[in-house]
Design a protein around this motif. Structure first.
Motif, PDB file in Angstrom:
ATOM      1  N   TRP A  64       0.842  -1.210   0.000  1.00 32.13           N
ATOM      2  CA  TRP A  64       0.000   0.000   0.000  1.00 32.13           C
ATOM      3  C   TRP A  64       0.868   1.247   0.000  1.00 32.13           C
ATOM      4  CZ3 TRP A  64      -2.840  -3.184  -1.731  1.00 32.13           C
ATOM      5  CH2 TRP A  64      -3.567  -4.157  -1.057  1.00 32.13           C
ATOM      6  N   LEU A  65       2.008   1.152   0.682  1.00 28.04           N
ATOM      7  CA  LEU A  65       2.909   2.305   0.737  1.00 28.04           C
ATOM      8  C   LEU A  65       3.546   2.559  -0.635  1.00 28.04           C
ATOM      9  CD1 LEU A  65       4.321   4.424   2.392  1.00 28.04           C
ATOM     10  CD2 LEU A  65       5.912   2.671   3.240  1.00 28.04           C
ATOM     11  N   ARG A  66       4.011   1.509  -1.280  1.00 28.57           N
ATOM     12  CA  ARG A  66       4.619   1.703  -2.607  1.00 28.57           C
ATOM     13  C   ARG A  66       3.575   2.150  -3.624  1.00 28.57           C
ATOM     14  NH1 ARG A  66       8.134  -2.388  -6.522  1.00 28.57           N
ATOM     15  NH2 ARG A  66       9.284  -0.708  -7.556  1.00 28.57           N
ATOM     16  N   PRO A 166      11.754   7.786 -10.442  1.00 29.71           N
ATOM     17  CA  PRO A 166      13.191   7.638 -10.713  1.00 29.71           C
ATOM     18  C   PRO A 166      13.604   6.175 -10.862  1.00 29.71           C
ATOM     19  CG  PRO A 166      12.798   9.080  -8.816  1.00 29.71           C
ATOM     20  CD  PRO A 166      11.496   8.413  -9.148  1.00 29.71           C
ATOM     21  N   ASN A 167      14.767   5.968 -11.487  1.00 38.50           N
ATOM     22  CA  ASN A 167      15.328   4.619 -11.598  1.00 38.50           C
ATOM     23  C   ASN A 167      16.190   4.331 -10.356  1.00 38.50           C
ATOM     24  OD1 ASN A 167      15.764   2.151 -12.716  1.00 38.50           O
ATOM     25  ND2 ASN A 167      16.737   2.891 -14.583  1.00 38.50           N
ATOM     26  N   HIS A 168      16.472   3.050 -10.131  1.00 40.21           N
ATOM     27  CA  HIS A 168      17.218   2.650  -8.930  1.00 40.21           C
ATOM     28  C   HIS A 168      18.635   3.204  -8.878  1.00 40.21           C
ATOM     29  CE1 HIS A 168      19.610  -0.268 -11.252  1.00 40.21           C
ATOM     30  NE2 HIS A 168      18.496  -0.403 -11.974  1.00 40.21           N
ATOM     31  N   ARG A 178      12.999  15.681  -9.206  1.00 36.70           N
ATOM     32  CA  ARG A 178      11.671  15.105  -9.496  1.00 36.70           C
ATOM     33  C   ARG A 178      10.705  15.340  -8.346  1.00 36.70           C
ATOM     34  NH1 ARG A 178      11.874   9.896 -13.360  1.00 36.70           N
ATOM     35  NH2 ARG A 178      13.783  10.417 -14.449  1.00 36.70           N
ATOM     36  N   PHE A 179      11.168  15.167  -7.125  1.00 32.87           N
ATOM     37  CA  PHE A 179      10.280  15.393  -5.991  1.00 32.87           C
ATOM     38  C   PHE A 179       9.976  16.882  -5.811  1.00 32.87           C
ATOM     39  CE2 PHE A 179      11.431  11.029  -5.048  1.00 32.87           C
ATOM     40  CZ  PHE A 179      10.269  10.517  -4.492  1.00 32.87           C
ATOM     41  N   ARG A 180      10.984  17.732  -6.081  1.00 30.76           N
ATOM     42  CA  ARG A 180      10.764  19.168  -5.967  1.00 30.76           C
ATOM     43  C   ARG A 180       9.658  19.600  -6.924  1.00 30.76           C
ATOM     44  NH1 ARG A 180      15.524  21.122  -7.649  1.00 30.76           N
ATOM     45  NH2 ARG A 180      16.667  20.171  -5.945  1.00 30.76           N
ATOM     46  N   LEU A 192      11.000  10.319   2.688  1.00 29.13           N
ATOM     47  CA  LEU A 192      10.188   9.374   1.909  1.00 29.13           C
ATOM     48  C   LEU A 192      10.974   8.124   1.528  1.00 29.13           C
ATOM     49  CD1 LEU A 192       8.070  11.555  -0.540  1.00 29.13           C
ATOM     50  CD2 LEU A 192       7.266  10.194   1.413  1.00 29.13           C
ATOM     51  N   LEU A 193      12.253   8.300   1.233  1.00 27.53           N
ATOM     52  CA  LEU A 193      13.055   7.120   0.884  1.00 27.53           C
ATOM     53  C   LEU A 193      13.179   6.172   2.072  1.00 27.53           C
ATOM     54  CD1 LEU A 193      15.471   8.671  -1.658  1.00 27.53           C
ATOM     55  CD2 LEU A 193      14.363   6.475  -1.940  1.00 27.53           C
ATOM     56  N   GLY A 194      12.896   6.671   3.264  1.00 25.66           N
ATOM     57  CA  GLY A 194      12.836   5.805   4.446  1.00 25.66           C
ATOM     58  C   GLY A 194      11.792   4.706   4.307  1.00 25.66           C
ATOM     59  N   ALA A 195      10.903   4.815   3.320  1.00 29.02           N
ATOM     60  CA  ALA A 195       9.978   3.705   3.013  1.00 29.02           C
ATOM     61  C   ALA A 195      10.760   2.442   2.700  1.00 29.02           C
ATOM     62  CB  ALA A 195       9.078   4.071   1.832  1.00 29.02           C
ATOM     63  N   HIS A 196      11.990   2.604   2.224  1.00 30.22           N
ATOM     64  CA  HIS A 196      12.828   1.434   1.938  1.00 30.22           C
ATOM     65  C   HIS A 196      13.368   0.791   3.214  1.00 30.22           C
ATOM     66  CE1 HIS A 196      13.567   2.760  -2.511  1.00 30.22           C
ATOM     67  NE2 HIS A 196      12.331   2.366  -2.281  1.00 30.22           N
ATOM     68  N   SER A 197      12.871   1.222   4.334  1.00 29.00           N
ATOM     69  CA  SER A 197      13.117   0.517   5.598  1.00 29.00           C
ATOM     70  C   SER A 197      12.361  -0.814   5.614  1.00 29.00           C
ATOM     71  CB  SER A 197      12.645   1.397   6.752  1.00 29.00           C
ATOM     72  OG  SER A 197      12.593   0.669   7.950  1.00 29.00           O
ATOM     73  N   VAL A 198      11.323  -0.906   4.783  1.00 33.20           N
ATOM     74  CA  VAL A 198      10.540  -2.145   4.708  1.00 33.20           C
ATOM     75  C   VAL A 198      10.623  -2.720   3.296  1.00 33.20           C
ATOM     76  CG1 VAL A 198       8.912  -1.548   6.550  1.00 33.20           C
ATOM     77  CG2 VAL A 198       8.421  -0.841   4.190  1.00 33.20           C
ATOM     78  N   GLY A 199      10.309  -4.004   3.167  1.00 29.39           N
ATOM     79  CA  GLY A 199      10.175  -4.608   1.847  1.00 29.39           C
ATOM     80  C   GLY A 199      11.461  -5.196   1.307  1.00 29.39           C
ATOM     81  N   ARG A 200      11.413  -5.468  -0.003  1.00 32.85           N
ATOM     82  CA  ARG A 200      12.469  -6.260  -0.611  1.00 32.85           C
ATOM     83  C   ARG A 200      13.025  -5.575  -1.850  1.00 32.85           C
ATOM     84  NH1 ARG A 200       8.637 -10.656  -3.888  1.00 32.85           N
ATOM     85  NH2 ARG A 200       7.546  -9.026  -5.056  1.00 32.85           N
ATOM     86  N   VAL A 204      18.020  -8.365  -9.569  1.00 32.61           N
ATOM     87  CA  VAL A 204      18.272  -7.588 -10.802  1.00 32.61           C
ATOM     88  C   VAL A 204      18.585  -6.127 -10.510  1.00 32.61           C
ATOM     89  CG1 VAL A 204      17.162  -8.810 -12.703  1.00 32.61           C
ATOM     90  CG2 VAL A 204      15.759  -7.485 -11.120  1.00 32.61           C
ATOM     91  N   ASN A 205      18.050  -5.601  -9.404  1.00 32.66           N
ATOM     92  CA  ASN A 205      18.298  -4.200  -9.065  1.00 32.66           C
ATOM     93  C   ASN A 205      19.561  -4.009  -8.223  1.00 32.66           C
ATOM     94  OD1 ASN A 205      16.094  -2.945 -10.374  1.00 32.66           O
ATOM     95  ND2 ASN A 205      14.713  -3.711  -8.779  1.00 32.66           N
ATOM     96  N   LEU A 206      20.258  -5.083  -7.955  1.00 30.38           N
ATOM     97  CA  LEU A 206      21.378  -5.071  -7.017  1.00 30.38           C
ATOM     98  C   LEU A 206      22.704  -5.469  -7.636  1.00 30.38           C
ATOM     99  CD1 LEU A 206      20.418  -7.072  -3.818  1.00 30.38           C
ATOM    100  CD2 LEU A 206      21.406  -4.795  -3.949  1.00 30.38           C
ATOM    101  N   LEU A 269      21.395   1.994  -5.288  1.00 35.85           N
ATOM    102  CA  LEU A 269      22.280   3.145  -5.422  1.00 35.85           C
ATOM    103  C   LEU A 269      21.594   4.430  -4.936  1.00 35.85           C
ATOM    104  CD1 LEU A 269      25.171   3.037  -6.338  1.00 35.85           C
ATOM    105  CD2 LEU A 269      24.424   3.607  -8.648  1.00 35.85           C
ATOM    106  N   VAL A 270      20.302   4.608  -5.281  1.00 41.08           N
ATOM    107  CA  VAL A 270      19.614   5.830  -4.815  1.00 41.08           C
ATOM    108  C   VAL A 270      19.592   5.914  -3.293  1.00 41.08           C
ATOM    109  CG1 VAL A 270      18.083   6.455  -6.725  1.00 41.08           C
ATOM    110  CG2 VAL A 270      17.347   4.725  -5.087  1.00 41.08           C
ATOM    111  N   ASP A 271      19.537   4.774  -2.632  1.00 44.82           N
ATOM    112  CA  ASP A 271      19.568   4.788  -1.170  1.00 44.82           C
ATOM    113  C   ASP A 271      20.954   5.224  -0.675  1.00 44.82           C
ATOM    114  OD1 ASP A 271      16.914   3.718  -0.880  1.00 44.82           O
ATOM    115  OD2 ASP A 271      17.694   1.709  -1.251  1.00 44.82           O
TER     116      ASP A 271
END
Ligand code: HEM
Ligand code: NAG
Length: 328
Positions: A64-66, A166-168, A178-180, A192-200, A204-206, A269-271
């Motif tokens: 739901w967050l994503r 954005p891309n990873h 983009r956010f501005r 907002l990127l703190g949403a990546h505190s959860v999930g997987r 392929v993105n790594l 990388l964005v993180d």
């Protein structure tokens, strides 16, 4: 006591200020408890369904967050993300940027519960917003007061997705701009990127940070761990090899994400780049040190995201089924 002394007039003005601000910030027809008359239990029903789904499939709350991000960032919070490819509609879900998104079918579970109580009344866009709000609470995040009254789009904007999400591996500066462009400042974007505190994150993105050589901004021990999770440089995208973002508290929306970044354990990388860009790194440090501050900024930025350019009144419709435009 008279009100004509300058300091008294000033005081009166200050008293009125919140009212004035409220008036001017209503750029849309969104309001608190928009369904109070038309469907008084709407918000309660969404919450009950979110809790029920969370108890069966915990990762629905993460979805739901994503969903909120991917829906609201593209044009507006209008449930355009939820439309399926059919009858000339090209679904945003088919973009590469939507890779890994899951649990769309359970949006219908929430919608069906609402349709039973009040047919054709609560928009799918408001389901996206409210389910994210209630999902965040299930994940131990802040409570957010959210306005409602969004309408649903009649289109999905597949070509817009790559222009807005954005891309990873995008640079911090391009992410910030983009956010501005939707009114979210640097501090809010870092939160907002703190949403990546959860999930997987799927391999392929790594793997581009692991092979052929390990990205020097990645902690070497963590890189070894990730190589065991993602043993080949070109994984089959369908092979569900992935790593959790935050190994310690993978289901909790907390500032451990920022602490991991400071330990060079960011996955995307964005993180990780948030710690090396001088405009974002002070916020990373502040959020790593203070979970309450992270939650406050996260709540503020989620609200801004959730109110990006909503369709109101006759600009959209109330879909009967979140997957299809009415009448299709
Ligand atoms: C610069 C911006 C962002 C980029 C480039 C980005 C990219 C990604 C990528 C590549 C994944 C992993 C997909 C996979 O491999 O399965 C992911 C997952 C996720 N993202 Fe983002 N994201 C961004 C911002 C956000 C924001 C603002 C939110 C919400 C407020 C968000 C919420 C999530 C969630 C919850 C997941 C985990 C999904 C799951 O486990 O099902 N992301 N993101
Ligand atoms: C970013 O990753 C994509 C694949 O997801 C790749 O095609 C592209 O070349 C990468 N860009 C940069 C600048 O490394």
């Amino acid at each position: 006591m008279t009100l004509n002394k300058p300091q008294h007039r000033c005081f009166t003005f200050l008293l009125l200020l919140p009212l004035l601000l409220q008036f001017y910030s209503v750029k849309s027809d969104l309001q608190l408890n928009y369904y109070a008359q038309s469907c008084p239990n709407a918000e309660q029903i969404v919450k009950q369904q979110v809790i029920k789904l969370y108890n069966k499939h915990g990762n629905t709350a993460i979805s739901w967050l994503r969903n909120l991000f991917h829906d609201c960032m593209v044009k507006s919070c209008d449930a355009s993300l939820l439309l399926r490819t059919i009858n000339g509609i090209e679904s945003e879900q088919e973009s590469d940027r939507s890779f890994g998104m899951r649990n769309f079918k359970y949006v219908n579970t929430i919608k069906e519960a609402l349709e039973k109580e009040c047919p054709m009344t609560v928009s799918c866009a408001d389901i996206v917003a409210l389910s994210a709000r209630d999902g965040v609470v299930m994940l131990g995040g802040p409570r957010i007061e959210m306005r409602t009254g969004r309408k649903d789009s009649k289109q999905s904007y597949l070509p817009e997705v790559e222009k807005t999400i954005p891309n990873h591996n995008d640079s911090t500066q391009s992410v910030l701009s983009r956010f501005r462009s939707i009114g979210i400042d640097t501090e809010g974007t870092v939160a907002l990127l703190g949403a990546h505190s959860v999930g997987r994150v799927h391999c392929v993105n790594l793997v581009h940070r692991l092979y052929p050589t390990v990205d020097p901004t990645l902690d070497p021990d963590h890189a070894e761990y990730l190589k065991r999770r993602c043993p080949t440089p070109d994984p089959d995208p369908k092979a569900v090899l992935y790593s959790r973002n935050d190994l310690q508290t993978p289901m909790i929306l907390d500032n451990n994400y920022y602490n991991n970044l400071l330990k060079h354990k960011g996955l995307l990388l964005v993180d990780q780049q948030l710690t090396s860009d001088p405009s974002t790194s002070p916020f990373v440090e502040k959020m790593a040190a203070d979970n309450g501050y992270f939650h406050d900024q996260f709540a503020r930025a989620i609200l801004l995201l959730s109110e990006n350019n909503p369709l109101t009144e006759d600009q959209g419709e109330i879909r009967k089924d979140c997957r299809y435009v009415n009448g299709d």
